[in-house]
Design an enzyme around this catalytic site. Structure first.
Site, PDB file in Angstrom:
ATOM      1  N   ARG A  70     -10.662  -0.540  -7.135  1.00  0.00           N
ATOM      2  CA  ARG A  70     -10.454   0.177  -5.708  1.00  0.00           C
ATOM      3  C   ARG A  70     -10.525  -1.338  -4.758  1.00  0.00           C
ATOM      4  O   ARG A  70     -11.521  -1.728  -4.489  1.00  0.00           O
ATOM      5  CB  ARG A  70     -11.831   1.004  -5.389  1.00  0.00           C
ATOM      6  N   LYS A  71      -9.288  -1.079  -3.679  1.00  0.00           N
ATOM      7  CA  LYS A  71      -9.201  -1.923  -2.977  1.00  0.00           C
ATOM      8  C   LYS A  71     -10.659  -1.822  -1.764  1.00  0.00           C
ATOM      9  O   LYS A  71     -10.855  -0.632  -1.633  1.00  0.00           O
ATOM     10  CB  LYS A  71      -7.924  -1.849  -2.049  1.00  0.00           C
TER      11      LYS A  71
ATOM     12  N   GLY B  68      -3.411  12.950   5.571  1.00  0.00           N
ATOM     13  CA  GLY B  68      -4.850  13.092   4.676  1.00  0.00           C
ATOM     14  C   GLY B  68      -4.544  12.686   3.344  1.00  0.00           C
ATOM     15  O   GLY B  68      -3.974  11.636   3.086  1.00  0.00           O
TER      16      GLY B  68
ATOM     17  N   ASN C 260      -5.189   3.164  -3.656  1.00  0.00           N
ATOM     18  CA  ASN C 260      -6.677   4.055  -3.838  1.00  0.00           C
ATOM     19  C   ASN C 260      -6.206   5.290  -3.847  1.00  0.00           C
ATOM     20  O   ASN C 260      -5.793   5.849  -2.936  1.00  0.00           O
ATOM     21  CB  ASN C 260      -7.430   3.420  -2.752  1.00  0.00           C
ATOM     22  N   GLN C 261      -6.712   6.040  -5.006  1.00  0.00           N
ATOM     23  CA  GLN C 261      -6.568   7.411  -5.299  1.00  0.00           C
ATOM     24  C   GLN C 261      -7.785   8.240  -5.440  1.00  0.00           C
ATOM     25  O   GLN C 261      -7.984   8.706  -6.685  1.00  0.00           O
ATOM     26  CB  GLN C 261      -5.229   7.844  -6.128  1.00  0.00           C
TER      27      GLN C 261
ATOM     28  N   ASP D   1      -1.847  -0.660   5.670  1.00  0.00           N
ATOM     29  CA  ASP D   1      -2.270  -0.359   7.052  1.00  0.00           C
ATOM     30  C   ASP D   1      -3.734  -0.016   7.157  1.00  0.00           C
ATOM     31  O   ASP D   1      -4.121   0.362   8.077  1.00  0.00           O
ATOM     32  CB  ASP D   1      -1.719   1.192   7.133  1.00  0.00           C
TER      33      ASP D   1
ATOM     34  N   ASP E  63       0.967  -1.233  -0.059  1.00  0.00           N
ATOM     35  CA  ASP E  63      -0.138  -0.004   0.182  1.00  0.00           C
ATOM     36  C   ASP E  63       0.806   1.430  -0.090  1.00  0.00           C
ATOM     37  O   ASP E  63       2.038   1.273   0.425  1.00  0.00           O
ATOM     38  CB  ASP E  63      -1.056  -0.065   1.362  1.00  0.00           C
ATOM     39  N   ARG E  64       0.287   2.415  -0.619  1.00  0.00           N
ATOM     40  CA  ARG E  64       1.453   3.691  -0.526  1.00  0.00           C
ATOM     41  C   ARG E  64       1.092   4.500   0.572  1.00  0.00           C
ATOM     42  O   ARG E  64       2.132   4.461   1.697  1.00  0.00           O
ATOM     43  CB  ARG E  64       0.848   4.503  -1.763  1.00  0.00           C
ATOM     44  N   ASP E  65       0.046   5.267   0.885  1.00  0.00           N
ATOM     45  CA  ASP E  65      -0.153   6.084   2.066  1.00  0.00           C
ATOM     46  C   ASP E  65      -0.260   5.411   3.360  1.00  0.00           C
ATOM     47  O   ASP E  65      -1.142   4.347   3.435  1.00  0.00           O
ATOM     48  CB  ASP E  65      -1.228   6.943   1.619  1.00  0.00           C
TER      49      ASP E  65
HETATM   50 ZN   LIG Z   1     -10.998   1.677  -9.565  1.00  0.00          ZN
END
Ligand SMILES: [Zn+2]
Length: 453
Positions: free
Chosen positions: A357-358, A264, A297-298, A383, A254-256
């Site tokens: 989207r996860k 945020g 997810n962005q 996370d 995962d990224r963030d």
């Molecule tokens: Zn999507």
């Protein structure tokens, strides 16, 4: 498709080791460099090879013969005077087939060539450059691509300071349509080079130049230190293990909140901060048998807070920060969607309930196809409960980290296989587990062997 090998290299930087041997015939673990290259060409099912030779051309001709030894048809064009990499190709233009794979004579590689050609065809490309992240982007020639894989700009090293460039390095393997080279000769300087002269010219002309991003092994052996490195990589099996022909486990990330601070929603490159120890942890994965793929997810894109170009710059920043510490990611996959519509400034076409989207699994499945991954031997580190849920849905083991959301989002009811404090601890855990398994395996082997004696 024909294969063209630039075998005119003098090997000046290797002279202390090799004397007057042309670079293509330098020995690595007892075999000529060219022998490894021709073996790969034959393995890919290609047959026609054109060698562009310079000084030492006769030695190369003697070594290869007509190519029967590899099941190949080898022709050779000898240059009278050194005329640069692109000069040698343009000089031999009458011997080129309509499509050819161009390889530098000093690279050791194991790439799935038919897969690269399929990409070239699917994108109707005039030229396709194999690009990959590496652990020293600061002194490599870098490629800027758009989200449709089209090359937009080339940055020849040295690079300007303080600019976030993508960690996408020109690996020195190109598929080129001969027609794309027509009419170039008159506009070029003496001894032209592909990266400095040909590709910028093609981009200026609007030619379709694509970047094919690959996690596979391709490295030059042009200096004594690099020669030693590729020798040990061949010996350890890490050249072939990275080939897309082989199925490989991955660490999905995962990224963030896992790799970077999740302040945020991140909408600007300046907001990207690596969590402590992240680069080291990724660098350790880069030397293991795992590929690495970010799955993120962005929804900022759907909400209109950030566009695709900005997301691209954010990922360039992430890759620059990792690259500065010798680490890289094999691929980054992002879902731009969000299911709930009705907000000001949103992009209505992206406000959909998607599969990517996860905890949706479409991006993991895309990574599995593109990187040829073995999900049963893979891990997901994240996370949030969406990360853990997505992992469980595809049968990937999961580690929840206690950074970022630390699983407190509670959106999905699921249990991770393991909880770790951070990505550092998670990577330690995975690699230690593999280590103890292989020790156990060795102990088993010894026991079995003892039993048979
Ligand atoms: Zn999507």
């Amino acid at each position: 498709m024909q294969v063209v090998i630039l075998a005119g290299g003098l090997g000046t930087r290797l002279r202390a080791i090799t004397g007057d041997t042309p670079k293509s015939l330098v020995e690595i673990n007892g075999r000529a460099l060219l022998d490894y290259q021709l073996e790969q060409v034959a393995l890919a099912g290609l047959r026609n090879v054109l060698l562009l030779t310079g000084q030492g051309g006769n030695q190369i001709a003697e070594f290869c013969g007509d190519g029967t030894k590899w099941g190949l048809f080898i022709c050779r064009v000898q240059e009278a005077l050194p005329c640069g990499t692109a000069g040698a190709v343009l000089q031999a233009i009458d011997h080129l087939e309509s499509r050819f794979l161009l390889l530098y004579g000093d690279v050791i590689f194991d790439i799935d060539i038919p897969r690269m050609e399929a990409f070239h065809r699917a994108h109707s490309a005039d030229a396709t450059l194999l690009v990959h992240p590496n652990d020293h982007p600061h002194d490599s020639d870098l490629i800027e691509m758009d989200h449709e894989h089209r090359v937009r700009k080339l940055y020849v090293s040295p690079h300007p300071p303080c600019v976030s460039l993508p960690n996408l390095v020109n690996a020195g393997a190109y598929i080129i349509e001969r027609v794309a080279l027509a009419g170039l000769k008159s506009t070029l300087p003496p001894r032209p080079d592909f990266c400095r002269h040909i590709f910028p010219l093609l981009l200026a002309r609007g030619t379709r130049v694509m970047g094919y991003r690959s996690p596979e092994y391709i490295r030059d052996a042009g200096t004594p230190a690099r020669l030693e490195k590729v020798g040990s990589d061949l010996f350890s099996g890490c050249v072939s293990s990275r080939s897309l022909r082989n199925i490989t486990p991955a660490i999905f990330l995962d990224r963030d909140g896992t790799l970077i601070e999740g302040r945020g929603h991140i909408g600007r490159p300046e907001d990207v901060y690596l969590l402590p120890g992240t680069a080291d942890a990724i660098a350790r994965l880069n030397t293991s048998h795992y590929r690495t793929a970010v799955i993120t997810n962005q929804p900022v894109i759907a909400r209109g807070e950030c566009d695709e170009a900005m997301l691209h710059r954010i990922h360039n920043r992430l890759e620059s920060l990792l690259g500065a510490q010798g680490a890289y990611l094999d691929a980054i996959y992002a879902c731009p969607h969000h299911p709930d519509a009705g907000y000001p400034g949103e992009r209505i076409e992206l406000k959909i309930a998607c599969e990517c989207r996860k905890p949706g699994i479409a991006l993991i499945e895309q990574a599995q196809r593109e990187l040829h991954l073995d999900l049963a031997r893979s891990w997901f580190i994240g996370d949030s409960s969406a990360d853990i849920m997505a992992a469980q849905r595809v049968g990937v083991r999961s580690i929840l980290v206690q950074t970022g959301e630390a699983g407190r989002d509670g959106k999905w009811q699921c249990q991770p296989d393991i909880i770790c404090r951070s990505i550092v601890e998670a990577v330690d855990h995975i690699l230690n587990l593999d280590q103890s398994r292989s020790v156990l395996q060795t102990a088993e082997d010894v026991k079995q062997l003892a039993g048979t004696l």
